[in-house]
Design an enzyme around this catalytic site. Structure first.
Site, PDB file in Angstrom:
ATOM      1  CB  VAL A   1      89.319  84.477  13.486  1.00 11.28           C
ATOM      2  CG1 VAL A   1      90.044  85.628  12.454  1.00 11.28           C
ATOM      3  CG2 VAL A   1      90.476  83.882  14.246  1.00 11.28           C
TER       4      VAL A   1
ATOM      5  N   GLY B   1      79.719  99.987  24.118  1.00  9.16           N
ATOM      6  CA  GLY B   1      79.948  98.763  24.668  1.00  9.16           C
ATOM      7  C   GLY B   1      80.786  98.197  23.865  1.00  9.16           C
TER       8      GLY B   1
ATOM      9  CD  GLU C   1      87.099  91.678  25.122  1.00 11.44           C
ATOM     10  OE1 GLU C   1      86.684  91.141  26.194  1.00 11.44           O
ATOM     11  OE2 GLU C   1      87.329  90.876  23.924  1.00 11.44           O
TER      12      GLU C   1
ATOM     13  CE  LYS D   1      89.211  88.780  17.561  1.00 15.10           C
ATOM     14  NZ  LYS D   1      88.702  89.943  17.390  1.00 15.10           N
TER      15      LYS D   1
ATOM     16  N   GLY E   1      79.817  90.448  17.677  1.00 16.85           N
ATOM     17  CA  GLY E   1      78.579  90.567  17.965  1.00 16.85           C
ATOM     18  C   GLY E   1      77.868  89.142  18.356  1.00 16.85           C
TER      19      GLY E   1
HETATM   20  N1  LIG Z   1      80.665  88.851  21.997  1.00 12.32           N
HETATM   21  C1  LIG Z   1      81.231  88.817  20.996  1.00 12.32           C
HETATM   22  O1  LIG Z   1      80.776  89.591  19.922  1.00 12.32           O
HETATM   23  C2  LIG Z   1      82.186  88.009  20.713  1.00 12.32           C
HETATM   24  C3  LIG Z   1      82.856  87.690  19.286  1.00 12.32           C
HETATM   25  C4  LIG Z   1      83.666  86.679  19.288  1.00 12.32           C
HETATM   26  C5  LIG Z   1      84.109  85.680  20.157  1.00 12.32           C
HETATM   27  N2  LIG Z   1      83.692  86.210  21.627  1.00 12.32           N
HETATM   28  C6  LIG Z   1      84.255  85.459  22.862  1.00 12.32           C
HETATM   29  O2  LIG Z   1      82.993  84.521  23.385  1.00 12.32           O
HETATM   30  C7  LIG Z   1      83.145  84.265  24.708  1.00 12.32           C
HETATM   31  C8  LIG Z   1      81.729  84.899  25.243  1.00 12.32           C
HETATM   32  O3  LIG Z   1      81.856  86.202  25.023  1.00 12.32           O
HETATM   33  P1  LIG Z   1      80.406  87.051  25.556  1.00 12.32           P
HETATM   34  O4  LIG Z   1      80.332  88.222  24.881  1.00 12.32           O
HETATM   35  O5  LIG Z   1      79.204  86.181  25.488  1.00 12.32           O
HETATM   36  O6  LIG Z   1      81.034  87.276  27.009  1.00 12.32           O
HETATM   37  P2  LIG Z   1      79.925  87.509  28.300  1.00 12.32           P
HETATM   38  O7  LIG Z   1      78.686  88.232  28.037  1.00 12.32           O
HETATM   39  O8  LIG Z   1      80.761  88.133  29.328  1.00 12.32           O
HETATM   40  O9  LIG Z   1      79.618  86.014  28.816  1.00 12.32           O
HETATM   41  C9  LIG Z   1      80.517  85.035  29.409  1.00 12.32           C
HETATM   42  C10 LIG Z   1      79.855  83.856  30.124  1.00 12.32           C
HETATM   43  O10 LIG Z   1      80.838  83.003  30.692  1.00 12.32           O
HETATM   44  C11 LIG Z   1      80.536  83.004  32.243  1.00 12.32           C
HETATM   45  N3  LIG Z   1      81.805  82.931  33.041  1.00 12.32           N
HETATM   46  C12 LIG Z   1      82.862  83.565  33.193  1.00 12.32           C
HETATM   47  N4  LIG Z   1      83.819  82.943  33.984  1.00 12.32           N
HETATM   48  C13 LIG Z   1      83.055  81.706  34.346  1.00 12.32           C
HETATM   49  C14 LIG Z   1      83.637  80.675  35.072  1.00 12.32           C
HETATM   50  N5  LIG Z   1      84.668  80.768  35.843  1.00 12.32           N
HETATM   51  N6  LIG Z   1      82.639  79.648  35.241  1.00 12.32           N
HETATM   52  C15 LIG Z   1      81.709  79.613  34.653  1.00 12.32           C
HETATM   53  N7  LIG Z   1      81.085  80.386  33.671  1.00 12.32           N
HETATM   54  C16 LIG Z   1      82.030  81.540  33.690  1.00 12.32           C
HETATM   55  C17 LIG Z   1      79.887  83.970  32.628  1.00 12.32           C
HETATM   56  O11 LIG Z   1      78.997  83.809  33.701  1.00 12.32           O
HETATM   57  P3  LIG Z   1      77.937  85.132  34.241  1.00 12.32           P
HETATM   58  O12 LIG Z   1      76.928  85.342  33.359  1.00 12.32           O
HETATM   59  O13 LIG Z   1      77.560  84.564  35.440  1.00 12.32           O
HETATM   60  O14 LIG Z   1      79.058  86.205  34.560  1.00 12.32           O
HETATM   61  C18 LIG Z   1      78.883  84.384  31.241  1.00 12.32           C
HETATM   62  O15 LIG Z   1      77.838  83.634  31.316  1.00 12.32           O
HETATM   63  C19 LIG Z   1      84.554  85.318  25.118  1.00 12.32           C
HETATM   64  O16 LIG Z   1      85.573  84.410  25.150  1.00 12.32           O
HETATM   65  C20 LIG Z   1      84.597  86.125  23.854  1.00 12.32           C
HETATM   66  O17 LIG Z   1      86.127  86.475  23.708  1.00 12.32           O
HETATM   67  C21 LIG Z   1      82.872  86.996  21.646  1.00 12.32           C
END
Ligand SMILES: NC(=O)c1ccc[n+]([C@@H]2O[C@H](COP(=O)([O-])OP(=O)(O)OC[C@H]3O[C@@H](n4cnc5c(N)ncnc54)[C@H](OP(=O)(O)O)[C@@H]3O)[C@@H](O)[C@H]2O)c1
Length: 336
Positions: free
Chosen positions: A151, A205, A208, A223, A314
């Site tokens: 959150v 970007g 989602e 959240k 971020g």
């Molecule tokens: N980005 C933000 O600002 C932010 C903020 C708060 C919370 N979040 C949360 O944090 C999490 C990650 O976000 P992100 O932006 O880092 O997403 P992302 O860039 O899409 O990264 C997700 C990672 O998870 C891996 N993955 C997905 N399915 C998988 C599976 N079945 N087995 C193993 N690995 C798997 C992906 O593998 P590959 O690399 O091989 O595709 C990737 O490395 C999400 O749940 C998101 O909601 C993100």
């Protein structure tokens, strides 16, 4: 402190870089020597019980789109095998949030807790679908479960309500918890159509991969579930929230609100009931923030209403919340 990292995307890599850049400071200030001993993505894994070389890991991921080429072996072991077999104190869950079955994050978290590992999750899916049971599993296995980044990204919304308002009774709260829809609604208030504002958000970007998570209010609802459980002590899950997204908002609604010195915002609120819905709020309300900002107002029994505002997402901001959780786990686990 040995760490298993699930997922090596934006947040996972930002966290690894942050550990690398802060290693001396973490040791000097907190006596913390974190080592990532296992990491996996969709295509494979990398392990080194003495600690992976983070720069090499990031290079390998960039070159091969997976961490599996870190070692010169043909096969890498699966994520779940790593969780079940590798020795570590903390599991950090950063795979994608999904609100259908919360997998693979749910299995990662539960398996780690059952093995006695503390868990940090930025993945909202498991918490949105099963917050009360996950807290029970953590308590039963005597492990700590932290999720500050779920959150508000790096903005310490959960910590503020839980710790800074300690001793107070929060009566209600409401806020803008999804930066993407706030960006779209802000652009619409500046004259763009819904479709143009959505395209612009996509180009930047902000949206989602599954746009429904933003537009239909699911991310904000997840959240809200986390806040309601953690701050208010409720035992609720996603299906307890009344959710309306922003797809039906048009320029006429936006203009009508502007004539009343108001703006339409997607508001998540916990009052008599738990709802996520577009609402008109006055432009002088501190909640009325623009762009991708998040804002949340807590109303408590004695200290009135306080609003906390900050960037809700971020990679590096969210990575900093993981580090906060890690320091917290270190402090809590050395108390016992
Ligand atoms: N980005 C933000 O600002 C932010 C903020 C708060 C919370 N979040 C949360 O944090 C999490 C990650 O976000 P992100 O932006 O880092 O997403 P992302 O860039 O899409 O990264 C997700 C990672 O998870 C891996 N993955 C997905 N399915 C998988 C599976 N079945 N087995 C193993 N690995 C798997 C992906 O593998 P590959 O690399 O091989 O595709 C990737 O490395 C999400 O749940 C998101 O909601 C993100």
């Amino acid at each position: 402190m040995r760490i298993i990292l699930c997922g090596f995307g934006v947040v996972g890599q930002s966290f690894a870089k942050l550990l690398e850049s802060r290693s001396e400071d973490l040791y000097a200030r907190y006596g913390l020597k974190p080592r990532i001993v296992g990491v996996f993505d969709r295509n494979g894994s990398a392990i080194d019980p003495s600690g992976l070389d983070i720069n090499r890991l990031i290079d390998v991921k960039k070159k091969h789109n997976s961490v599996k080429k870190y070692a010169d072996t043909k096969n890498s072991i699966s994520g779940i095998e790593i969780i079940n077999d590798l020795e570590a104190e903390v599991l950090i869950e950063t795979t994608e949030s999904n609100y259908k079955d919360a997998e693979p994050g749910m299995t990662h978290i539960i398996s780690a807790m059952k093995r006695g590992m503390h868990v940090i999750s930025v993945n909202k899916g498991p918490l949105a679908l099963a917050f009360p049971s996950l807290m029970e599993i953590a308590a039963y296995n005597q492990v700590l479960f932290r999720f500050s980044g779920t959150v508000g990204g790096g903005t310490p919304i959960l910590d503020f309500a839980k710790n800074s308002l300690r001793g107070e009774r929060i009566i209600s709260f409401s806020g803008i918890l999804n930066g993407t829809t706030n960006y779209i609604l802000t652009n619409m208030a500046n004259g763009m159509s819904f479709n143009d504002a959505l395209d612009d958000a996509k180009q930047k970007g902000y949206v989602e991969a599954d746009e429904s998570l933003d537009l239909d209010g699911l991310d904000a609802a997840a959240k809200l579930v986390i806040l309601a459980n953690w701050i208010m002590g409720m035992k609720v899950v996603m299906s307890d929230i009344k959710i309306t997204g922003i797809r039906k908002i048009d320029s006429v609604d936006i203009k009508r609100a502007a004539e009343k010195n108001s703006a339409i915002k997607l508001i998540a609120s916990c009052n008599k009931e738990l709802t996520v819905a577009p609402k008109e709020i006055s432009t002088v309300d501190p909640l009325c923030v623009s762009g991708t900002l998040n804002a949340i107002s807590f109303t408590s029994e004695h200290s009135g209403t306080q609003t906390i505002i900050g960037r809700g997402a971020g990679g590096i901001e969210t990575a900093s919340s993981i580090l906060r959780d890690l320091i917290d786990i270190r402090n809590e686990s050395t108390k016992t």
